[in-house]
Design an enzyme around this catalytic site. Structure first.
Site, PDB file in Angstrom:
ATOM      1  N   ASP A  79       0.901  -1.185   0.124  1.00  0.00           N
ATOM      2  CA  ASP A  79       0.040  -0.028   0.045  1.00  0.00           C
ATOM      3  C   ASP A  79       1.091   1.106   0.128  1.00  0.00           C
ATOM      4  O   ASP A  79       1.945   1.091   0.326  1.00  0.00           O
ATOM      5  CB  ASP A  79      -0.927  -0.077   1.264  1.00  0.00           C
ATOM      6  CG  ASP A  79      -1.807   1.221   1.237  1.00  0.00           C
ATOM      7  OD1 ASP A  79      -2.261   1.769   0.292  1.00  0.00           O
ATOM      8  OD2 ASP A  79      -1.945   1.573   2.437  1.00  0.00           O
ATOM      9  N   LYS A  80       0.329   2.292  -0.349  1.00  0.00           N
ATOM     10  CA  LYS A  80       1.037   3.460  -0.465  1.00  0.00           C
ATOM     11  C   LYS A  80       0.941   4.362   0.977  1.00  0.00           C
ATOM     12  O   LYS A  80       1.952   4.526   1.802  1.00  0.00           O
ATOM     13  CB  LYS A  80       0.954   4.416  -1.655  1.00  0.00           C
ATOM     14  CG  LYS A  80       1.733   5.600  -1.985  1.00  0.00           C
ATOM     15  CD  LYS A  80       1.421   6.615  -2.792  1.00  0.00           C
ATOM     16  CE  LYS A  80       0.184   7.312  -2.697  1.00  0.00           C
ATOM     17  NZ  LYS A  80       0.377   8.368  -1.919  1.00  0.00           N
ATOM     18  N   ALA A  97      -5.991  -0.333   6.891  1.00  0.00           N
ATOM     19  CA  ALA A  97      -7.141   0.462   6.842  1.00  0.00           C
ATOM     20  C   ALA A  97      -8.041  -0.234   5.762  1.00  0.00           C
ATOM     21  O   ALA A  97      -9.097  -0.437   6.041  1.00  0.00           O
ATOM     22  CB  ALA A  97      -6.662   1.804   6.529  1.00  0.00           C
TER      23      ALA A  97
END
Length: 1139
Positions: free
Chosen positions: A485-486, A857
Site C-alpha cells: 500500500d502507499k 485500513a
C-alpha cells in the site's frame, strides 16, 4: 495483437496457484455459489446395513478403522450412509475451495406457531419446523421453495431501503421465533477443555505412531530412548495445550462481549434486554453517550460518531448518517447493499463515541445481522478457520514419508523372511520386524521439522514482528512478489499543506502558500469550502477527525464551534458553526467576521466509490443554502460546469501529481432560495452534487518514509518483484514509484487505459507511454478490430500501470490480455479494497507467491488473501493478517523473508538430515540382521538422542543471514539464506561396531579417524566450491528448468511470450498524456452517469441545468458548449418532481 501472442500453448503443463472459488460443476449443488466461501454440498441418510458392516470391521481391527474414520470423517459418512437429496438428508458433507471436507448434522427445530413472513425476505417461510445445519460457525436454513440451503445472513439480501424505515419493532413472541432461525446474537469463541485437547492430540497420526513406537521399544526393553521420547512428547503436548488455550482465552476475552440494549417493541414501548437476544428486524436505541455495537445495524434516525478501528485499523472518528428514506425524497426505492450503504451502517465491534439527534427523537437503528454473520463475526471466523497453507514443501514431505513407509514395508518383509529362515522365535521376529519400521520412519521427524519454525518465530518476535499463524513462516521464505500500500506504508501517515491553487474566471491563478491561506478574504467561497467541507467534530473539547481534514481546516485559521450539549447538538438549527478568527491588520472587522459565520446544515460523507464528500451550509443572513464539495480532482472536475474548469486542468494536475503531491479539488454551488430547511434534509446527494463551480486545487505533500527506498532496493536486488497498490491518484503513485526506485529512472511505464462499451461501440483499451519526454501512445485496440503495429524503439523492459476502473474493464472484457498486464504491472492506483484482493488472487493464479504489506485500513482483504500478509497497524483489524509489525515501516518485509527462508532451509535441512540418518541406520540394521546381530541399546541411544536429536535442535537454532541474497528463480532460493552449517555428506557410525571385535590396535583406530577427517574436509570443499558454485547454482539450474519446461509456472511462460513479442504492445503517436486522462475521465464518467440515471428520479428544482460531461482536452466551441448546457437544462426541467 497476433493470436500467437495472446494465446498460451495449452499443451504445456503450467503450474498455477489456487485462488478464488473454483468453477461450479454441473450436477453438483453448492452453498454460497460464486462467493469466496463457496462450498460443494452432498446429502446423505443413514444406511442400517452398511452401518452394521462398518462396525463389524471396526471391531475386527480393534478400533483402528474407527481411528482412521476419525481422521477422515467424510469417509465415515460415505461408508455408513447412502447419498440422497438434500430434502431428506440427515447429514451433509461439504467440500470447500481448498479441498477441505466438513461434516454437519442436519437439525430440525419446532416453532410453536407460524414464523412471520417478513417483507422481501425469502428465508422466513410460513413453516412450523426449521431444518438447518451449522458449519464454520454459520447457520444454513432449508429453503423449501428453492430446495436448497441458504445462509441465514439477516436483512441484507432482497431488502429495499424503505424496508428499514417501515420497521416499528418486534413483539416478544416474534423475537423468540426469529431467534430459532438466527440463533443467539453472540460471537462465542469456544475454549476447548484440557481433557479434550489432550485426547485429540494423542489420537493424531503423529502421536499414534509415537505411542506405537514407544510401546514397541518398551516391549523390546529399550527403556532409555523410549522414556526420552515419552518425556519429550509430554512436554510438547503440555506446551501445545497451554499455547492453544492461552490463544483461545485471549481471543475470547477480546471478542466476547455482552451488554444491555434498549429495544423498541411493536407497541412503541422501549424496554431493556440482553444484547444476546437481538435478532434481525429489532429496532434498537443507540445510547446518548455511546456504546460498543453488538450487531450490524442500519441507522434510520439520528447521527452517530463512530470509531471503526476494530475493522479498518484507523482510529479516526467517522460520522454515520441515517439511511435515506425514498418515501421522503420521492426517489426510486433502491435495493439495500451493505457495501454501498456502509456510511449508514453501524458495524458490530465498532465503538459509538457519541450520538446526535433532533428534539426528543431517539437515535434508532434496525438490526440487520447478528452473531457470526456480522462484520466482526466474519473477522473472527477468518481467524478460527484460516485459509490453509498450500505449500509444496509440506506436500513433498508427506510424499517422502510415504516412500519411507514403503521402504519400511520392504524391510518388514525382509526381516520376517530372513528370521523365519533362521528359525527365530515368533515373538522375536515380530519385535525385530516392527522395530525396523520405527527405524525407517523416524517418529521424531514431525517435531524436528517444527524446530526451525519455532526458533524463527522467536527471532521474529525480537524484531517486533508477531505471528498468529506459524505455518506461514515457511511460506514467507518462498515469497517472490510483494505488494505495498502507499499511504501509511511507503509514505508517511501525515500530510503537510503545500499550497492552494485558486481558479478565477475559469483560469488558474497564482499559488497561495500554506502560511498565506489564512490571510485570504473569508468571504471567498474557497475559504468557506476549506472550513466546512469536512467531518471534524469536537469530542471532549478536542477537535477530532480525519488527519487530512484537520490539516485543511487548520490552514484556514478558522474556529469550529458546536453549540449545546454534545449529544443534543442537533436540537440546534445549525449543529456546527465555523467562523474566521479576527486577525490584526486585516481589512475585515470583528463584526464582519461574525457576519461571515457558516453553519453546516447537512453532511454527505466521503465514500471511496464516489470519491468525494460534500456539505450543505448556510451563511448567517444569507437567503439560500450553499453546497461545498471536496474530492478527487478528476471526479470534481467532471461534476463542475465546463466553463469553470481551466482548459489546462489536466496539465496543472499532472504537474503536481508527477512530483508526488496529494491533490484534492474544491467546488461550490449556490442552491436555489426555494429549497427550504426540510427539503435540505431529505434531498439525495445525486440531486445536488452537479453543476458545480470549480474553485481550485488543494495541494498537500506526502513524504516517503526514510526506510522505504533502501528496502525496495534490497528487494529488487534480491530479485523479488515489488508492486504498489493504492487508492490514490495514478500520477502521484507513479511519482512515488520512481522516487522509491520501484521503477528505475531508465525504465518506461506504460499506462493502461480501458474504456467500457458505449452504445454500439465495443470496449477498447489503449497503452500510453508515461514518459513526458516523448509523446508516444499505443493505438486503440478494439475488441473486434485490428490495426497496424508500431514498435517502441529502445523499450527493453517496461512496467504497466493501471487504475481501478481500467482494472475492472480489462478483467471483464479482455481476459486474454489480463494475465500479461498482471505479470508486468507495477503500479495500480485508484484501487478499491476488493480490487486489491483481486490483484493478489490474480498474481497467485499465475503461480506467484505473494506477500502484502499495508496499514490495515483498506488492506484487510488483501492481507488475508496473500500468502504472507504484514499489517503495520496495531488495531484489532490486524488479526486478519498472519503477521503484525509493531514498527510502522516496511523494514519488516526483508526481515520476514530472511527469517522465512532461514526457517524453510532449516526445515529442509533437518528433513534431509533425519531422513539420511534413518536410511543409513535402516541399511546398517538390515546388514546386521543378515549376520544375526543388532545394535545395542546404548548405541541406539547415542545415535537417536545425541546425534539425531541434538544436531536437529542446534541446526534449527542457526540464524538467518544479515542480508537478503539474490535468487535466480523467484520460486526457489539458490543462495545461502542462513549462516553456514557444514556437515559431512557421509556418516560413519561409532568405530566400535555393535557386538563385533574392537579395533586391534591404535594405528588401526587412527585410520578410522583419518577417514572421518578426510570425509569432513571433502564435504566442506564440495559444498564451498561445487554445490555453491556459479555453475551449479545458476547455469545448471537454468538448464534444468529449460529441460523441464512442462512444469514451469504460468508467469514464466507469459514473460517469455512478452520477451519474444517486441511489437507488443502496439503503439501509435499521441499529442499529450493530459489529453488521454481527460478522455478517460469523460468517457468513464459518462458511462457511470448513464448507469446511475435511475438514482436521480427526483431532480433538484433549480434554475440551473445539469451539464453533460464534456471532454476538457477537446477544443469545443462556445456555441457547442452552450448547446450542451441548454440540452441538459431542458432534460432536467422535463423530469422535475415536487419536493
Amino acid at each position: 495483437m497476433d493470436d500467437d501472442v495472446c494465446n498460451i500453448n495449452h499443451d504445456l503443463k503450467i503450474k498455477t496457484g489456487r485462488a478464488g472459488p473454483p468453477a461450479m460443476k454441473s450436477g453438483y449443488q453448492y452453498i454460497n455459489p460464486g462467493q469466496e466461501d463457496q462450498m460443494e454440498i452432498h446429502g446423505y441418510e443413514r444406511s442400517f446395513i452398511w452401518t452394521v458392516i462398518v462396525w463389524i470391521f471396526i471391531f475386527l481391527t480393534v478400533g483402528l478403522l474407527r481411528l482412521f474414520f476419525y481422521w477422515f470423517p467424510h469417509l465415515m459418512i460415505r461408508s455408513t450412509h447412502t447419498k440422497c437429496s438434500l430434502a431428506v438428508a440427515t447429514v451433509v458433507v461439504l467440500k470447500d475451495q481448498y479441498l477441505q471436507w466438513y461434516v454437519s448434522r442436519i437439525r430440525v427445530l419446532r416453532v410453536d406457531d407460524q414464523v412471520q413472513n417478513m417483507s422481501r425476505f425469502d428465508l422466513e417461510q410460513q413453516v412450523r419446523f426449521v431444518r438447518f445445519f451449522v458449519t464454520k460457525k454459520v447457520k444454513f436454513l432449508w429453503n423449501t421453495d428453492g430446495q436448497c440451503f441458504e445462509k441465514a445472513s439477516g436483512l441484507v439480501a432482497n431488502v429495499s431501503c424503505s424496508f428499514f424505515h417501515q420497521q416499528k419493532g418486534l413483539s416478544v413472541d416474534a423475537q423468540i421465533k426469529k431467534r430459532v432461525i438466527y440463533g443467539i446474537n453472540s460471537i462465542r469463541v469456544h475454549v476447548t477443555p484440557i481433557l479434550e485437547l489432550l485426547v485429540k492430540q494423542i489420537i493424531s497420526p503423529f502421536y499414534i505412531f509415537q505411542v506405537f513406537s514407544c510401546s514397541l521399544w518398551y516391549a523390546d526393553e529399550y527403556y532409555y530412548y523410549a522414556s526420552c521420547i515419552v518425556l519429550m512428547s509430554i512436554i510438547s503436548i503440555t506446551l501445545f495445550i497451554y499455547q492453544t488455550r492461552k490463544m483461545q482465552r485471549t481471543l475470547r476475552n477480546t471478542i466476547a462481549t455482552s451488554t444491555v440494549v434498549t429495544v423498541c417493541r411493536d407497541n412503541g414501548v422501549y424496554e431493556e434486554i440482553s444484547s444476546e437476544d437481538l435478532v434481525p428486524g429489532d429496532v434498537i436505541e443507540i445510547p446518548r453517550h455511546g456504546c460498543i455495537m453488538q450487531c450490524d445495524a442500519v441507522l434510520t434516525c439520528g447521527n452517530c460518531i463512530v470509531n471503526e478501528s476494530m475493522l479498518t485499523g484507523e482510529s479516526v472518528p467517522v460520522t454515520k448518517t441515517p439511511l435515506p428514506n425514498p418515501a421522503d425524497s420521492g426517489t426510486e426505492d433502491k435495493a439495500f447493499n451493505m457495501k454501498e450503504h456502509a456510511r449508514h451502517v453501524l458495524f458490530c465491534g465498532t465503538k459509538v463515541i457519541q450520538t446526535r439527534y433532533y428534539g426528543n427523537q431517539r437515535v434508532r437503528a434496525v438490526v440487520a445481522r447478528t452473531g457470526f454473520t456480522t462484520s466482526k463475526g466474519e473477522l473472527v471466523r477468518s481467524i478460527l478457520h484460516p485459509k490453509p497453507v498450500d505449500f509444496k514443501f509440506n506436500r513433498d514431505t508427506y510424499i517422502f514419508i510415504g516412500i519411507l513407509a514403503i521402504i519400511a514395508g520392504i524391510g518388514f518383509i525382509y526381516t520376517i523372511v530372513l528370521m523365519v529362515i533362521d528359525g527365530d522365535d515368533p515373538s522375536e521376529i515380530v519385535l525385530r520386524a516392527l522395530d525396523l519400521i520405527t527405524i525407517a520412519v523416524p517418529p521424531a521427524l514431525p517435531a524436528a521439522l517444527t524446530v526451525g519454525i519455532v526458533f524463527a518465530q522467536s527471532r521474529l518476535k525480537k524484531n517486533s514482528i508477531f505471528c498468529i499463524l506459524p505455518n506461514c513462516i515457511n511460506v514467507s521464505g518462498t515469497i517472490n512478489t510483494f505488494c505495498f500500500d502507499k499511504t501509511g506504508t511507503l509514505t508517511e501517515d501525515g500530510l503537510n499543506m503545500q499550497s492552494l491553487h485558486l481558479v478565477k474566471d475559469g483560469s488558474f491563478a497564482d499559488d497561495v502558500e500554506d502560511k498565506s491561506i489564512a490571510m485570504l478574504d473569508p468571504a471567498m467561497p474557497v475559504m468557506a469550502a476549506m472550513a466546512s467541507c469536512h467531518s471534524l467534530t469536537i469530542i471532549d473539547n478536542e477537535l477530532c477527525g480525519d488527519p487530512l481534514d484537520l490539516i485543511m481546516f487548520e490552514a484556514t485559521g478558522w474556529d469550529l464551534e458546536e453549540p449545546g450539549q454534545e449529544h443534543s447538538r442537533f436540537d440546534m438549527m445549525v449543529p456546527t458553526v465555523v467562523k474566521p478568527k479576527p486577525i490584526t491588520g486585516q481589512p475585515w472587522s470583528t463584526k464582519q467576521t461574525t457576519d461571515m459565520e457558516v453553519g453546516i446544515i447537512r453532511q454527505f460523507t466521503f465514500t471511496s466509490s464516489l470519491q468525494r464528500m460534500s456539505v450543505i451550509t448556510r451563511r448567517i443572513g444569507a437567503s439560500n443554502f450553499d453546497l461545498f464539495c471536496k474530492g478527487a480532482p478528476e471526479k470534481i472536475a467532471s461534476l463542475s460546469k465546463p466553463e469553470t474548469v481551466p482548459t489546462n486542468f489536466h496539465d496543472v494536475l499532472m504537474g503536481y501529481t508527477q512530483h508526488g503531491y496529494r491533490v484534492l479539488a474544491l467546488a461550490w454551488r449556490q442552491l436555489p432560495e426555494k429549497l427550504n430547511y426540510t427539503k435540505v434534509h431529505k434531498i439525495q446527494r445525486e440531486q445536488v452534487e452537479k453543476n458545480l463551480t470549480f474553485l481550485g486545487l488543494l495541494v498537500m505533500e506526502n513524504r516517503l518514509k526514510p526506510e522505504t527506498t533502501p528496502v525496495i532496493q534490497d528487494l529488487k536486488e534480491a530479485n523479488i518483484r515489488t508492486i504498489m497498490v493504492t487508492g490514490d491518484n495514478m500520477l502521484t503513485a507513479l511519482s512515488v514509484a520512481r522516487e522509491c526506485n520501484m521503477v528505475d529512472k531508465h525504465e518506461k511505464v506504460i499506462l493502461v487505459q480501458a474504456y467500457p462499451p458505449q452504445g454500439k461501440a465495443d470496449p477498447s483499451i489503449e497503452f500510453i507511454n508515461t514518459n513526458t519526454s516523448t509523446s508516444v501512445k499505443v493505438k486503440e485496440l478494439e475488441k473486434s478490430g485490428t490495426e497496424s503495429k508500431i514498435s517502441m524503439p529502445g523499450l527493453q523492459y517496461y512496467h504497466f500501470a493501471m487504475e481501478g476502473t481500467s482494472w475492472a474493464i480489462v478483467r471483464q472484457y479482455f481476459p486474454e490480455i489480463f494475465p500479461k498486464l498482471v505479470v508486468r504491472g507495477t503500479v495500480f492506483a485508484r484501487m478499491s479494497p476488493d480490487q486489491k484482493a483481486q490483484l493478489v488472487e490474480a498474481l497467485q493464479e499465475l503461480g506467484y507467491y505473494v506477500g502484502m504489506c499495508g496499514d490495515g485500513a483498506n488492506d484487510c482483504g488483501a492481507l488475508k488473501t496473500a500468502h504472507a500478509g504484514i499489517s503495520l497497524s496495531e488495531a484489532e483489524a490486524s488479526v486478519a493478517s498472519p503477521f503484525t509489525s509493531k514498527n510502522p515501516n516496511i523494514v519488516c518485509v526483508p526481515t520476514l523473508i530472511r527469517q522465512g527462508r532461514c526457517a524453510l532451509v532449516t526445515s529442509f535441512g533437518i528433513f534431509k538430515f533425519m531422513a539420511a540418518y534413518s536410511l543409513t541406520q535402516f541399511v546398517s540394521v538390515c546388514m546386521l540382521y543378515w549376520i544375526g546381530n543388532n545394535l545395542t541399546d546404548f548405541q541406539f541411544l547415542y545415535i537417536d538422542l545425541f546425534l539425531l536429536t541434538t544436531l536437529s535442535i542446534t541446526f534449527g537454532r542457526t540464524d538467518a543471514m544479515m542480508w537478503l541474497p539474490q535468487v535466480v528463480s523467484p520460486s526457489r532460493s539458490h543462495q545461502p539464506v542462513r549462516k553456514s552449517h557444514n556437515a559431512p555428506i557421509l556418516s560413519l557410525n561409532h568405530p566400535s561396531l555393535p557386538q563385533l571385535q574392537p579395533a586391534p590396535d591404535i594405528p588401526y583406530r587412527l585410520i578410522y579417524i583419518g577417514i572421518a577427517a578426510g570425509n569432513f574436509l571433502l564435504a566442506l570443499l564440495l559444498e564451498m566450491f561445487v554445490i555453491d558454485s556459479y555453475f551449479v547454482t545458476w547455469k545448471l539450474q537454468e538448464a534444468a528448468e529449460k529441460c523441464c519446461i512442462g512444469s514451469s509456472y504460468k508467469y514464466h511462460i507469459l514473460e517469455e511470450e512478452i520477451k519474444e513479442s517486441p511489437q507488443w504492445p502496439q503503439l501509435s503517436h499521441s499529442t499529450s498524456l493530459a489529453q488521454v486522462f481527460g478522455r478517460m475521465d469523460s468517457d468513464i464518467t459518462t458511462a457511470k452517469d448513464t448507469d446511475q440515471a435511475s438514482l436521480s428520479g427526483s431532480l433538484l428544482d433549480s434554475e440551473e441545468g445539469e451539464t453533460t460531461p464534456v471532454d476538457f482536452t477537446v477544443s469545443a466551441s462556445v456555441e457547442d458548449m452552450q448547446a450542451a448546457i441548454n440540452k441538459g437544462f431542458v432534460e432536467e426541467e422535463d423530469s422535475v418532481t415536487a419536493l
